[in-house]
Design an enzyme around this catalytic site. Sequence first.
Site, PDB file in Angstrom:
ATOM      1  N   LYS A 122      -9.787   6.553  -1.492  1.00  0.00           N
ATOM      2  CA  LYS A 122      -8.590   5.709  -1.599  1.00  0.00           C
ATOM      3  C   LYS A 122      -8.555   4.771  -0.403  1.00  0.00           C
ATOM      4  O   LYS A 122      -8.546   5.218   0.741  1.00  0.00           O
ATOM      5  CB  LYS A 122      -7.334   6.586  -1.638  1.00  0.00           C
ATOM      6  CG  LYS A 122      -6.032   5.797  -1.671  1.00  0.00           C
ATOM      7  CD  LYS A 122      -4.832   6.680  -1.956  1.00  0.00           C
ATOM      8  CE  LYS A 122      -3.540   5.868  -1.951  1.00  0.00           C
ATOM      9  NZ  LYS A 122      -2.355   6.696  -2.292  1.00  0.00           N
ATOM     10  N   ASP A 227       8.124   9.625  -4.004  1.00  0.00           N
ATOM     11  CA  ASP A 227       7.630   8.767  -5.078  1.00  0.00           C
ATOM     12  C   ASP A 227       7.114   9.667  -6.208  1.00  0.00           C
ATOM     13  O   ASP A 227       6.050   9.468  -6.755  1.00  0.00           O
ATOM     14  CB  ASP A 227       6.510   7.854  -4.545  1.00  0.00           C
ATOM     15  CG  ASP A 227       6.347   6.586  -5.362  1.00  0.00           C
ATOM     16  OD1 ASP A 227       7.158   6.338  -6.282  1.00  0.00           O
ATOM     17  OD2 ASP A 227       5.384   5.842  -5.107  1.00  0.00           O
TER      18      ASP A 227
HETATM   19  P1  ADP Z   1      -1.196   4.201  -5.121  1.00  0.00           P
HETATM   20  O1  ADP Z   1      -0.655   4.490  -3.776  1.00  0.00           O
HETATM   21  O2  ADP Z   1      -1.833   2.880  -5.201  1.00  0.00           O
HETATM   22  O3  ADP Z   1      -0.195   4.444  -6.207  1.00  0.00           O
HETATM   23  P2  ADP Z   1      -2.441   6.723  -5.895  1.00  0.00           P
HETATM   24  O4  ADP Z   1      -2.823   7.671  -4.825  1.00  0.00           O
HETATM   25  O5  ADP Z   1      -1.184   7.018  -6.622  1.00  0.00           O
HETATM   26  O6  ADP Z   1      -2.410   5.238  -5.313  1.00  0.00           O
HETATM   27  O7  ADP Z   1      -3.642   6.634  -6.927  1.00  0.00           O
HETATM   28  C1  ADP Z   1      -3.668   5.660  -7.963  1.00  0.00           C
HETATM   29  C2  ADP Z   1      -4.353   6.214  -9.208  1.00  0.00           C
HETATM   30  O8  ADP Z   1      -5.690   6.621  -8.913  1.00  0.00           O
HETATM   31  C3  ADP Z   1      -3.690   7.473  -9.746  1.00  0.00           C
HETATM   32  O9  ADP Z   1      -2.653   7.164 -10.643  1.00  0.00           O
HETATM   33  C4  ADP Z   1      -4.832   8.191 -10.433  1.00  0.00           C
HETATM   34  O10 ADP Z   1      -5.047   7.687 -11.720  1.00  0.00           O
HETATM   35  C5  ADP Z   1      -6.023   7.833  -9.579  1.00  0.00           C
HETATM   36  N1  ADP Z   1      -6.282   8.895  -8.583  1.00  0.00           N
HETATM   37  C6  ADP Z   1      -5.839   8.932  -7.310  1.00  0.00           C
HETATM   38  N2  ADP Z   1      -6.285  10.029  -6.657  1.00  0.00           N
HETATM   39  C7  ADP Z   1      -7.022  10.724  -7.544  1.00  0.00           C
HETATM   40  C8  ADP Z   1      -7.774  11.949  -7.476  1.00  0.00           C
HETATM   41  N3  ADP Z   1      -7.835  12.680  -6.353  1.00  0.00           N
HETATM   42  N4  ADP Z   1      -8.428  12.363  -8.581  1.00  0.00           N
HETATM   43  C9  ADP Z   1      -8.386  11.622  -9.710  1.00  0.00           C
HETATM   44  N5  ADP Z   1      -7.715  10.471  -9.838  1.00  0.00           N
HETATM   45  C10 ADP Z   1      -7.040   9.997  -8.775  1.00  0.00           C
END
Ligand code: ADP
Length: 385
Positions: A122, A227
């Site tokens: 991320k 959130d």
């Molecule tokens: P943001 O802060 O941009 O909302 P998130 O951490 O919520 O970022 O991640 C965005 C998207 O990425 C999630 O909705 C999910 O679909 C995917 N995602 C994030 N982390 C994971 C993970 N550890 N495993 C699988 N999918 C993930």
Amino acid sequence: MKLDATDLRYITSDEFRVLTAVEMGSKNHEIVPTVLIVQISGLRNGGVNKILGSLAKRNLVARVQNSRYDGYRLTYGGYDYLAMRALSKRDSMYSVGNQIGVGKESDIYIVADQEGKEMVLKLHRLGRISFRAIKEKRDYLGKRKSASWMYMSRLAAQKEWAFMKVLHEHDFPVPKPVDQARHCILMEFIDAYPLRQVSEVPSPGALYSKLMDLIVRFAHSGLIHGDFNEFNILIRRETGEPVVIDFPQMVSTSHENAEWYFNRDVECIRTFFRRRFQYESNLYPRFRSTMKDGADDGEGFRLDVVVSASGFKKSDQKILEEYMEAVGESRAESDEEEEDEEEESEEEEEGEENSEDPEAETGPRTVDDLGEGTSETETDPALSP
Ligand code: ADP
Ligand code: MG
């Protein structure tokens, strides 16, 4: 933006030196003067110019000419590169796969380690859509006005990392954190769908209870997700179990607006279940009674306290919080159209020169000051406050 992992392994040490010099210079300059880059890198003038040209061609830095001087700024690509290089030098990751998400303030990629084990990277991107809001409220940044997108993105990653670690250690259903560098977090890949994409579940009531229990369990440990919604709850493909993600906005139950944050998390779930599954229950947690119960039967941990003690400083927390509040307010005020404009105003920002220049008297630190061996992997030289 496509991340290129091949590049990670093919950069000369001089190129790396120059890129690091630009990052270091960004601490005090929105646009780092070319002369300063030369000085910090400790390389010959002509060589640096050539290297800057090739880094610019790869979009790791961008050349900016303004009326006063010629210089470069680190791009998102350059910052990504430095972070991924640090992770790959530590053998945490090896290759980059597909992008699986573009969040409001992050990009999410599938990556793998040397054995091919998949993980999620991320990359935090604060400041991408919200520069106007910060411009108005950025006094709290004090003299550190430059490089605020890098600084904020790194703070968000550090905070998310601190919380994910503590939550994982205490058996909350969150991805296992693997590593963190600059604005990036490396974590376990969860084979799951976001709840948002789930149209049917075997028992909405059971899932609803599980999620409300989780909100309560967070609160009993001194935390509010902040959130907690269908985008940040993943439903495991195999078991249907929920996994919670996305922690940069978590707050302590001691926060002055804790009750408001808590209620909003609860309401998000209630509203979603009503609309998606036509499921409604009179049972839902209230902040005060939850906190009162927690005093008696809590897990005995105050994870908010544990996190504060874990190295993510209170002052950093404060800066990030103010940023998020500023962004939240501006979101509420502006519609989507305006958000597009904000992206442009980030570019305008680049023209400003920061008049504060502590280096003027003492001379700049150089790449060599970072010390042998550590510079490539451990440090984030530009941005230590
Ligand atoms: P943001 O802060 O941009 O909302 P998130 O951490 O919520 O970022 O991640 C965005 C998207 O990425 C999630 O909705 C999910 O679909 C995917 N995602 C994030 N982390 C994971 C993970 N550890 N495993 C699988 N999918 C993930
Ligand atoms: Mg999210």
